[in-house]
Scaffold this motif. Structure first.
Motif, PDB file in Angstrom:
ATOM      1  N   TYR A 541      45.339  68.900  -2.378  1.00  0.00           N
ATOM      2  CA  TYR A 541      44.899  68.909  -3.766  1.00  0.00           C
ATOM      3  C   TYR A 541      43.483  69.443  -3.905  1.00  0.00           C
ATOM      4  CZ  TYR A 541      43.173  67.682  -8.316  1.00  0.00           C
ATOM      5  OH  TYR A 541      42.598  67.773  -9.552  1.00  0.00           O
ATOM      6  N   ALA A 542      42.543  68.871  -3.181  1.00  0.00           N
ATOM      7  CA  ALA A 542      41.152  69.288  -3.338  1.00  0.00           C
ATOM      8  C   ALA A 542      40.982  70.767  -3.003  1.00  0.00           C
ATOM      9  CB  ALA A 542      40.247  68.434  -2.449  1.00  0.00           C
ATOM     10  N   THR A 543      41.619  71.224  -1.938  1.00  0.00           N
ATOM     11  CA  THR A 543      41.480  72.629  -1.550  1.00  0.00           C
ATOM     12  C   THR A 543      42.111  73.549  -2.588  1.00  0.00           C
ATOM     13  OG1 THR A 543      41.556  71.933   0.771  1.00  0.00           O
ATOM     14  CG2 THR A 543      41.852  74.284   0.308  1.00  0.00           C
ATOM     15  N   GLY A 544      43.335  73.240  -3.005  1.00  0.00           N
ATOM     16  CA  GLY A 544      43.987  74.058  -4.020  1.00  0.00           C
ATOM     17  C   GLY A 544      43.221  74.046  -5.326  1.00  0.00           C
ATOM     18  N   PHE A 545      42.749  72.867  -5.742  1.00  0.00           N
ATOM     19  CA  PHE A 545      42.025  72.730  -7.000  1.00  0.00           C
ATOM     20  C   PHE A 545      40.743  73.560  -6.986  1.00  0.00           C
ATOM     21  CE2 PHE A 545      38.562  70.528  -9.263  1.00  0.00           C
ATOM     22  CZ  PHE A 545      39.032  70.596 -10.563  1.00  0.00           C
ATOM     23  N   VAL A 546      39.942  73.432  -5.937  1.00  0.00           N
ATOM     24  CA  VAL A 546      38.659  74.139  -5.895  1.00  0.00           C
ATOM     25  C   VAL A 546      38.869  75.647  -5.829  1.00  0.00           C
ATOM     26  CG1 VAL A 546      36.556  74.514  -4.569  1.00  0.00           C
ATOM     27  CG2 VAL A 546      37.419  72.187  -4.893  1.00  0.00           C
ATOM     28  N   VAL A 547      39.774  76.098  -4.968  1.00  0.00           N
ATOM     29  CA  VAL A 547      40.027  77.536  -4.885  1.00  0.00           C
ATOM     30  C   VAL A 547      40.514  78.076  -6.231  1.00  0.00           C
ATOM     31  CG1 VAL A 547      41.480  79.311  -3.826  1.00  0.00           C
ATOM     32  CG2 VAL A 547      40.445  77.539  -2.396  1.00  0.00           C
ATOM     33  N   PHE A 548      41.386  77.329  -6.882  1.00  0.00           N
ATOM     34  CA  PHE A 548      41.939  77.784  -8.168  1.00  0.00           C
ATOM     35  C   PHE A 548      40.857  77.866  -9.238  1.00  0.00           C
ATOM     36  CE2 PHE A 548      43.860  76.640 -12.320  1.00  0.00           C
ATOM     37  CZ  PHE A 548      44.606  77.793 -12.514  1.00  0.00           C
ATOM     38  N   VAL A 549      40.056  76.811  -9.394  1.00  0.00           N
ATOM     39  CA  VAL A 549      39.061  76.840 -10.470  1.00  0.00           C
ATOM     40  C   VAL A 549      37.962  77.855 -10.179  1.00  0.00           C
ATOM     41  CG1 VAL A 549      39.568  74.490 -11.201  1.00  0.00           C
ATOM     42  CG2 VAL A 549      37.724  74.879  -9.567  1.00  0.00           C
ATOM     43  N   LEU A 550      37.620  78.037  -8.906  1.00  0.00           N
ATOM     44  CA  LEU A 550      36.647  79.081  -8.582  1.00  0.00           C
ATOM     45  C   LEU A 550      37.185  80.460  -8.963  1.00  0.00           C
ATOM     46  CD1 LEU A 550      35.225  77.947  -5.101  1.00  0.00           C
ATOM     47  CD2 LEU A 550      34.099  77.823  -7.335  1.00  0.00           C
ATOM     48  N   ARG A 551      38.475  80.655  -8.724  1.00  0.00           N
ATOM     49  CA  ARG A 551      39.071  81.946  -9.100  1.00  0.00           C
ATOM     50  C   ARG A 551      39.078  82.099 -10.616  1.00  0.00           C
ATOM     51  NH1 ARG A 551      39.073  86.458  -8.885  1.00  0.00           N
ATOM     52  NH2 ARG A 551      40.798  87.908  -8.630  1.00  0.00           N
ATOM     53  N   GLN A 552      39.358  81.015 -11.353  1.00  0.00           N
ATOM     54  CA  GLN A 552      39.329  81.084 -12.810  1.00  0.00           C
ATOM     55  C   GLN A 552      37.928  81.383 -13.320  1.00  0.00           C
ATOM     56  OE1 GLN A 552      42.473  80.944 -14.357  1.00  0.00           O
ATOM     57  NE2 GLN A 552      42.830  80.988 -12.152  1.00  0.00           N
ATOM     58  N   ALA A 553      36.931  80.961 -12.543  1.00  0.00           N
ATOM     59  CA  ALA A 553      35.535  81.196 -12.930  1.00  0.00           C
ATOM     60  C   ALA A 553      35.055  82.588 -12.540  1.00  0.00           C
ATOM     61  CB  ALA A 553      34.637  80.140 -12.300  1.00  0.00           C
ATOM     62  N   GLN A 572      48.271  75.033   6.368  1.00  0.00           N
ATOM     63  CA  GLN A 572      48.452  73.581   6.300  1.00  0.00           C
ATOM     64  C   GLN A 572      49.666  73.145   5.481  1.00  0.00           C
ATOM     65  OE1 GLN A 572      46.603  71.298   8.097  1.00  0.00           O
ATOM     66  NE2 GLN A 572      45.862  73.188   9.037  1.00  0.00           N
ATOM     67  N   GLN A 573      50.530  74.060   5.123  1.00  0.00           N
ATOM     68  CA  GLN A 573      51.764  73.654   4.452  1.00  0.00           C
ATOM     69  C   GLN A 573      52.654  72.902   5.430  1.00  0.00           C
ATOM     70  OE1 GLN A 573      54.373  76.823   3.188  1.00  0.00           O
ATOM     71  NE2 GLN A 573      55.149  75.668   1.446  1.00  0.00           N
ATOM     72  N   ARG A 574      53.329  71.866   4.953  1.00  0.00           N
ATOM     73  CA  ARG A 574      54.199  71.070   5.807  1.00  0.00           C
ATOM     74  C   ARG A 574      55.623  71.640   5.798  1.00  0.00           C
ATOM     75  NH1 ARG A 574      51.163  66.541   7.403  1.00  0.00           N
ATOM     76  NH2 ARG A 574      49.014  67.045   6.763  1.00  0.00           N
ATOM     77  N   GLU A 575      56.442  71.155   6.712  1.00  0.00           N
ATOM     78  CA  GLU A 575      57.805  71.677   6.845  1.00  0.00           C
ATOM     79  C   GLU A 575      58.607  71.550   5.551  1.00  0.00           C
ATOM     80  OE1 GLU A 575      59.556  69.648  10.126  1.00  0.00           O
ATOM     81  OE2 GLU A 575      58.795  71.083  11.618  1.00  0.00           O
ATOM     82  N   SER A 576      58.338  70.522   4.777  1.00  0.00           N
ATOM     83  CA  SER A 576      59.071  70.299   3.528  1.00  0.00           C
ATOM     84  C   SER A 576      58.711  71.307   2.447  1.00  0.00           C
ATOM     85  CB  SER A 576      58.780  68.894   2.997  1.00  0.00           C
ATOM     86  OG  SER A 576      57.395  68.772   2.695  1.00  0.00           O
ATOM     87  N   GLY A 596      48.854  68.076  -5.475  1.00  0.00           N
ATOM     88  CA  GLY A 596      48.234  68.980  -4.505  1.00  0.00           C
ATOM     89  C   GLY A 596      49.068  70.203  -4.234  1.00  0.00           C
ATOM     90  N   THR A 597      50.386  70.037  -4.174  1.00  0.00           N
ATOM     91  CA  THR A 597      51.264  71.183  -3.944  1.00  0.00           C
ATOM     92  C   THR A 597      51.233  72.125  -5.139  1.00  0.00           C
ATOM     93  OG1 THR A 597      52.678  69.838  -2.521  1.00  0.00           O
ATOM     94  CG2 THR A 597      53.623  71.863  -3.389  1.00  0.00           C
ATOM     95  N   CYS A 598      51.177  71.568  -6.346  1.00  0.00           N
ATOM     96  CA  CYS A 598      51.056  72.416  -7.537  1.00  0.00           C
ATOM     97  C   CYS A 598      49.789  73.261  -7.477  1.00  0.00           C
ATOM     98  CB  CYS A 598      51.058  71.558  -8.797  1.00  0.00           C
ATOM     99  SG  CYS A 598      52.667  70.849  -9.230  1.00  0.00           S
ATOM    100  N   PHE A 599      48.667  72.641  -7.112  1.00  0.00           N
ATOM    101  CA  PHE A 599      47.419  73.394  -7.102  1.00  0.00           C
ATOM    102  C   PHE A 599      47.311  74.318  -5.900  1.00  0.00           C
ATOM    103  CE2 PHE A 599      46.124  70.789 -10.601  1.00  0.00           C
ATOM    104  CZ  PHE A 599      45.245  71.609 -11.292  1.00  0.00           C
ATOM    105  N   ALA A 600      47.945  73.978  -4.800  1.00  0.00           N
ATOM    106  CA  ALA A 600      48.006  74.936  -3.685  1.00  0.00           C
ATOM    107  C   ALA A 600      48.729  76.203  -4.125  1.00  0.00           C
ATOM    108  CB  ALA A 600      48.699  74.298  -2.486  1.00  0.00           C
ATOM    109  N   VAL A 601      49.833  76.030  -4.853  1.00  0.00           N
ATOM    110  CA  VAL A 601      50.581  77.170  -5.382  1.00  0.00           C
ATOM    111  C   VAL A 601      49.726  77.963  -6.365  1.00  0.00           C
ATOM    112  CG1 VAL A 601      52.479  77.764  -6.948  1.00  0.00           C
ATOM    113  CG2 VAL A 601      52.888  76.246  -5.003  1.00  0.00           C
ATOM    114  N   LEU A 602      49.032  77.265  -7.272  1.00  0.00           N
ATOM    115  CA  LEU A 602      48.181  77.945  -8.247  1.00  0.00           C
ATOM    116  C   LEU A 602      47.080  78.744  -7.556  1.00  0.00           C
ATOM    117  CD1 LEU A 602      47.853  75.084 -10.897  1.00  0.00           C
ATOM    118  CD2 LEU A 602      49.000  77.280 -11.233  1.00  0.00           C
TER     119      LEU A 602
END
Length: 608
Positions: A541-553, A572-576, A596-602
């Protein structure tokens, strides 16, 4: 096909009328359909066991050409490769055919229309012919006996039975059965649970075909799911056994069974209109689409390689399951799913549509006197309105009437100070303070289609929200990141210096391994007024969130911090298919992994 739609419909109506008076069986006795004719020699057809690109981006290896005027020769290069794309000029009617016959496959085709129409005033037209057999041009001198997946504007996903003749002039029948219902225009559409009907020729329209659709060039039906002109449309033909399922941009639009034949060559038509293909590939048919993904756990093995398809399957499963079993929206699962899933134009969109439909039904019933229909909290109204608006912006680009209704209701719940009474369950980062709710509301209004933000009620509400934010600074680095995200739509929220400071502070919180950790993004107070330790490993979550908002900025994806963050996400994606994030509360369900998975995708799709 080049045959007019009305003509195909008339053929179908005639065959239905004959069936009604008991004459269709008589006709079949006159024109025999021996099983040896309907059956495809199975030993000649291959089954893909891995992804097989049918178009290699370089040449037409593996394909055969047939044109109405010149047969196997293509002197005008109707089919050619241009800049890595399969270019069909449309100058003559015909097709490209695979040299190999196939069965039990998942065909993925991505196409868009070119400029040349050769003066036609009717819809751009082409198709994918499945299970094709017999000599070249055995159907009217142009096609082969096959089942067509229509690509014509407004009709993408229609199915057409095209019979032909063999080398001796004997019939090569084609048939399929589907569950149908007649629309207002009296045309049969696929409808699960409808009347079973067998097609030996004629057209089965996709399930949401607009009955008022005018077959004029570059017009769109009200419910079309194909991409706008000039954009790529993804069509999937899943041929498993004697069934065919058609998806268009992830939406399941048609299905048939008892298909005969159930194997054969794959053809791409040229039908008088210029078009391009960038992807034509076969995949193995997924054997277990209803798989269970198990609980969120820290010790789940890593996937070894990034798979956005697996991420889509995971999000579909957990979001639909949450919606169906709990009958509610939640900030960690099905609300962010509506934001993330449209970025993944992969697989079936059935789960997405069902989740969307649930929230629409909630909005439609909010004023009902029936028990359980009214909004549970103000948070439900704000989150539902905002995420439906985000989904509208990413899909139809039109503001759905129920989305507008929800947004209008949202302003009636806004406090005079400018905030909303958001859930405070001590479940950070989403359900623990009013600040999060104000930002979610602004994000939804900021992206809402049809200039909703310019309506009087929205302008007044935005002004109140801005005043509240000015008086209530964010309490954590995480919420400063939320403010940074909102400033992409409301630049006045931050001065240039404030914006750059937030960017710098987010980058400084990056861990040595390239990721970010949710505990480090705030001095969180969890349930029981327990302080959350500030240390912890990098998480999804934290990694996806920060990367996403930085890109939006506006931070470039080539920025060093961004590249390290993206590398962490890819590894770091898991087998599932999920990215694990430990809950800030209790060490059990870790539902924040869904968020976290949603924001990793974003993050990953924002940096493609």
């Amino acid at each position: 096909m080049a045959i007019g739609f009305a003509y195909r419909a008339s053929l179908l109506i005639v065959s239905v009328g004959l069936a009604a008076v008991g004459l269709l069986g008589l006709m079949r006795s006159i024109v025999p359909e021996p099983s040896s004719v309907l059956a495809q020699p199975q030993e000649q057809a291959r089954v893909p066991t891995e992804v097989i690109p049918l178009f290699n981006g370089k040449d037409l290896s593996g394909w055969e050409t047939w044109l109405r005027r010149t047969g196997r020769d293509d002197p005008k290069r109707v089919f050619r490769v241009s800049d890595g794309l399969l270019h069909v000029t449309g100058e003559d009617h015909g097709y490209l055919a695979t040299q190999q016959a196939w069965k039990d496959y998942h065909l993925v085709v991505e196409f868009k229309w070119g400029k040349e129409t050769f003066g036609s005033k009717y819809v751009r037209n082409s198709g994918i012919l499945l299970h094709a057999r017999g000599p070249h041009g055995n159907a009217g001198g142009v096609w082969m006996a096959s089942v067509e997946c229509q690509l014509a504007q407004g009709c993408v996903g229609d199915l057409i039975a095209i019979p032909g003749k063999d080398e001796k002039g004997q019939p090569l029948p084609v048939e399929f059965t589907s569950e149908v219902a007649l629309g207002p225009d009296k045309r049969p559409r696929w409808k699960p649970g409808g009347e079973k009907r067998t097609f030996t020729r004629g057209q089965l329209w996709w399930n949401e075909h607009d009955p008022e659709f005018k077959e004029l060039i570059d017009t769109r039906g009200r419910f079309d799911v194909e991409s706008p002109l000039g954009e790529w449309t993804r069509v999937e033909c899943i041929c498993q056994g004697d069934t065919i399922t058609i998806r268009v941009n992830g939406h399941t639009v048609n299905h048939c069974f008892a298909v005969k034949p159930s194997a054969g060559k794959i053809l791409l038509q040229s039908e008088g209109f210029e078009m391009y293909f960038r992807r034509v590939e076969l995949r193995p048919v997924q054997k277990n689409p209803g798989q269970s993904f198990g609980p969120n756990r820290a010790d789940e093995p890593l996937a070894g390689r990034l798979s956005l398809e697996q991420a889509a399957a995971f999000l579909d499963s957990v979001s639909l399951q949450w919606t169906q079993q709990r009958q509610c929206g939640t900030c960690h699962t099905n609300y962010p799913y509506l934001l993330a899933r449209p970025h993944l134009r992969l697989g079936s969109r059935d789960a997405e549509l069902q989740v969307r439909r649930f929230f629409e039904q909630r909005v439609a019933g909010w004023d009902s006197p029936e028990p359980g229909r009214k909004p549970r909290w103000d948070t439900e109204v704000v989150a539902t309105a905002s995420f439906l608006a985000m989904h509208d912006a990413l899909t139809t680009r039109r503001l759905h009437p129920l989305t507008r209704q929800a947004l209008d209701r949202m302003w009636t719940l806004q406090k005079p100070e400018g905030h909303w009474n958001w859930l405070k369950c001590d479940w950070p980062p989403a359900e623990h303070d009013d600040y999060y709710g104000v930002i979610i509301a602004l994000l939804g209004v900021g992206v809402a289609p049809e200039n909703y933000r310019d309506t009087p009620q929205a302008q007044a509400g935005i002004a109140r929200a801005r005043q509240w934010l000015a008086k209530n600074p964010p309490s954590s680095l995480h919420h400063r990141g939320m403010l940074l995200w909102a400033s992409a739509y409301f630049p006045e929220l931050l001065s240039p210096a404030e914006k750059q400071q937030i960017i710098a502070d987010l980058k400084s919180a990056q861990n040595p391994d390239g990721g970010w950790a949710l505990p480090k993004l705030g001095e969180w107070i969890a349930r029981g007024r327990r302080k959350v330790p500030l240390d912890g490993p990098s998480d999804g979550y934290a990694t996806g969130f920060v990367v996403f908002v930085l890109r939006q900025a506006g931070v470039a994806k080539e920025d060093a911090a961004m590249e390290r963050g993206l590398a962490w996400l890819r590894s770091q994606q898991r087998e599932s298919g999920r990215w694990f994030t430990r809950s800030l509360n209790t060490d059990n369900y870790h539902f924040v992994s869904h968020l976290g998975t949603c924001f990793a995708v974003l993050a990953l799709t924002a940096c493609e």
